[in-house]
Design an enzyme around this catalytic site. Structure first.
Site, mmCIF file in Angstrom:
data_model
loop_
_atom_site.group_PDB
_atom_site.id
_atom_site.type_symbol
_atom_site.label_atom_id
_atom_site.label_comp_id
_atom_site.label_asym_id
_atom_site.label_seq_id
_atom_site.Cartn_x
_atom_site.Cartn_y
_atom_site.Cartn_z
ATOM 1 C CB THR A 146 0.220 -9.242 10.169
ATOM 2 O OG1 THR A 146 0.051 -8.528 8.948
ATOM 3 C CG2 THR A 146 0.050 -10.728 9.940
ATOM 4 C CD GLU A 153 -2.788 -9.296 7.242
ATOM 5 O OE1 GLU A 153 -2.805 -10.003 8.268
ATOM 6 O OE2 GLU A 153 -2.150 -8.228 7.155
ATOM 7 C CB SER A 206 3.974 -0.322 2.498
ATOM 8 O OG SER A 206 2.929 0.408 3.104
ATOM 9 C CG HIS A 259 -2.143 -0.869 0.994
ATOM 10 N ND1 HIS A 259 -2.843 -1.472 2.010
ATOM 11 C CD2 HIS A 259 -2.787 -1.219 -0.149
ATOM 12 C CE1 HIS A 259 -3.861 -2.159 1.499
ATOM 13 N NE2 HIS A 259 -3.833 -2.016 0.190
#
Length: 314
Positions: A169, A131, A272, A45
């Site tokens: 996560t 996710e 990210s 992302h």
């Protein structure tokens, strides 16, 4: 002349091992197969990362049906995919390379094992996050119940005596602990993961922000609006004493007046977000004030994940 502005730079910050691996998988696939290479969903992302890869010949698609040239390889993003996506790729005879973060894969295996052992599974996570869709899609519909907050626990209808929980996560460590505590009150025999499902990078980045937040007039977290772990860092900064905290994404406008008034600014970045974006933010602040930058490291990270077999050099 106004005094220098202190900038406290969190470490660790930025790319985690799962993101590093996912981006390297795309780069290596381009080298091995040439362009175009397809990627299902954003590989991670972050718009900067995605645009960089698009410039090199990567085509991002939401679904496999959008792939025009079925002879080209497709990469599955770091967030993981449901079983159905693997099956569809095989039916359509599309070569795929799996960039799912190994720590997400660990949660997938956990879900399958609990299911085999007869447990009803509760997943703590954010609805519609890729996710969460991938994790729920490891098992038949109805086998995993999603909850997002403590209020959702009251509405859980379970038909099995054996109950277990797993988590996304990239959640807030503290918020998740509160939800888990409430689950344990509601279901005293609930089975928990042997080791927390919240990944090391999420945990470390939140701890680093928590460590300095109270000293900061403003906290900037570099990251995407789609990034769960980045948004959690903004919340952690606010909850732990920073007067103001902001997510610095592509369309974000710096609050110049606030920067002029501040004595100390905290900076971190989501797992990210590449370091070049942190450098860019600091350069922008430098145009407004004289600054003194101090790295504040709480733990060294040395985690590395292997590339998939088809991309290893030997």
């Amino acid at each position: 002349m106004s005094e220098d502005l202190d900038i406290l730079l969190c470490a660790p910050r930025g790319f985690c091992a799962g993101v590093d691996r996912a981006v390297e998988i795309v780069e290596k696939s381009l080298q091995k197969f040439g362009a175009p290479v397809y990627v299902r969903h954003e590989i991670v992302h972050n718009k900067h990362v995605v645009q960089n890869l698009e410039n090199k010949g990567v085509i991002f698609v939401d679904e496999l049906d959008e792939i025009e040239d079925k002879t080209r390889p497709v990469i599955f993003s770091a967030h993981g995919v449901s079983k159905k996506v693997y099956e569809d790729a095989e039916i359509k005879n599309i070569q795929f390379i799996d960039a799912t973060c190994p720590l997400v894969s660990k949660v997938h295996r956990e879900a399958e094992l609990l299911n085999k052992q007869g447990y009803q599974i509760i997943l703590i996570g954010h609805k519609n996050h890729p996710e969460v869709i991938g994790t729920m899609g490891q098992l038949p519909a109805g086998e995993v119940t999603l909850i997002e907050n403590i209020e959702d626990i009251k509405n859980i209808k379970l038909n099995k005596e054996k109950i277990a929980y797993i988590t996304q996560t990239t959640l807030s460590v503290d918020d998740t602990k509160d939800i888990i505590d409430a689950l344990k009150i509601e279901f005293p025999n609930i089975k928990e993961p042997i080791k927390s499902d919240i990944c090391y990078a999420t945990t470390n980045r939140q701890a680093a922000v928590k460590n300095i937040a109270a000293k900061c007039d403003v906290f900037f977290v570099v990251g995407s609006q789609q990034s769960s772990n980045s948004k959690r860092l903004v919340e952690v900064a606010k909850k732990n004493g920073s007067k103001e905290s902001y997510l610095v994404h592509q369309e974000f406008k710096l609050p110049i007046d606030l920067i002029k008034k501040s004595k100390c600014i905290g900076v971190s970045s989501g797992a990210s977000a590449p370091e070049v974006l942190v450098d860019r933010l600091i350069d922008q602040i430098k145009e407004i004030r004289n600054i003194k930058v101090q790295d504040v490291e709480i733990i060294k990270e040395n985690v590395e994940f292997k590339l998939p077999r088809e991309l290893r050099e030997n």
